[in-house]
Write a protein that holds these residues in place. Structure first.
Motif: not given
Ligand code: F6R
Length: 274
Positions: A10, A17, A41-42, A44-46, A48-49, A87-88, A91
């Protein structure tokens, strides 16, 4: 070359990120080189956050993905175009309207798995990168055999975007995503070359987990060799290896990398020039 070891996957994600977010804020029309696979993937999620919570703005950002299976249609759930959209891209606020066939979706480029003239498409892809002023920051993962993008061992270290034949090992490994049926796995892929990747201004390679420890040790501390394509990154003037403890477990100079990072904390945070 900077080796940044993080306690877990993470926090590995967050280092990349922050480098990307910092660049996007300072240079809103930057060109990002992106990867698929489980590692990014992490990040991309971060990202997006950060877009949702802090309004990180991607409206002018242009992206170029490393690779795509060939042949494959963009709506195939295993295509890298589909992966990136789901995935990105969907979003965040990056323009994403398909135009020009499958060659370009808004500001996002993924090699076109439906291209009829592949050679011409590869040249066009290289041209598009140049016309955008080159890639500011290239995000990479690494295969357990040291591959970067679809540049498998023995790929020329000077290679450019081209069609590559997948190794039998890669076809076997990826069959799990194609109903465990090797005959359904595309036999080829379009991939940026190692030379294309080395042209990026900044490179951020992420790796986590014990399965990557060998490849990471060879990439950072081994000889530069086409048998480990990631070792070519040693030639690059600004590359960050961002890896978790498990992926770092076979590095011999670990104490030195930690010492450098400790001293850097007192100087400045890493800053990516656009
Ligand atoms: C994906 C790519 C590949 C992956 C590598 C690691 O666009 O270019 O080189 O980065 O295979 O994959 P994961 O992250 O799934 O371990």
């Amino acid at each position: 070359m900077e080796v940044i070891v993080t306690p877990d996957a993470e926090s590995m994600g967050w280092v990349a990120t922050r480098l990307i977010a910092d660049l996007v804020r300072r240079k809103p029309r930057c060109a990002l080189g992106l990867a698929t696979g489980s590692t990014p993937l992490r990040t991309y999620r971060q990202l997006i956050q950060l877009h949702r919570e802090e309004g990180l703005d991607f409206s002018q950002v242009v992206t170029f993905n490393l690779d795509e299976y060939y042949p494959i249609t963009p709506d195939h759930p295993q295509s890298y175009r589909y992966f990136m959209n789901e995935n990105f891209f969907k979003h965040i606020n990056i323009p994403l309207t398909p135009r020009d066939g499958n060659r370009r979706w808004g500001n996002t480029y993924v090699p076109d798995g439906t291209a009829e003239d592949v050679e011409a498409h590869c040249l066009w892809y290289e041209e598009r990168i140049k016309e955008e002023g080159g890639i500011d920051l290239q995000l990479l993962g690494v295969g357990s055999n040291g591959h970067i993008a679809f540049n498998e061992p023995t790929s020329s270290l000077g290679s450019r975007t081209r069609l590559k034949t997948l190794t039998q090992k890669t076809i076997e490994d990826n069959a799990r995503f194609f109903d465990n049926d090797m005959s359904k796995v595309p036999k080829h892929a379009i991939t940026m070359g190692i030379g294309t990747i080395l042209d990026a201004r900044v490179i951020v390679l992420q790796a986590n987990g014990e399965k990557k420890a060998d490849a990471i040790a060879r990439a950072i501390e081994g000889p530069i060799t086409s048998m480990c394509p990631a070792s070519a990154l040693q030639l690059h003037p600004e590359v960050y290896f961002v890896i978790d403890e498990a992926a770092a477990s076979k590095l011999k100079y670990r104490d030195y990398y930690d010492h450098v990072q400790e001293l850097k904390k007192h100087l400045r945070a890493p800053r990516v020039e656009g």
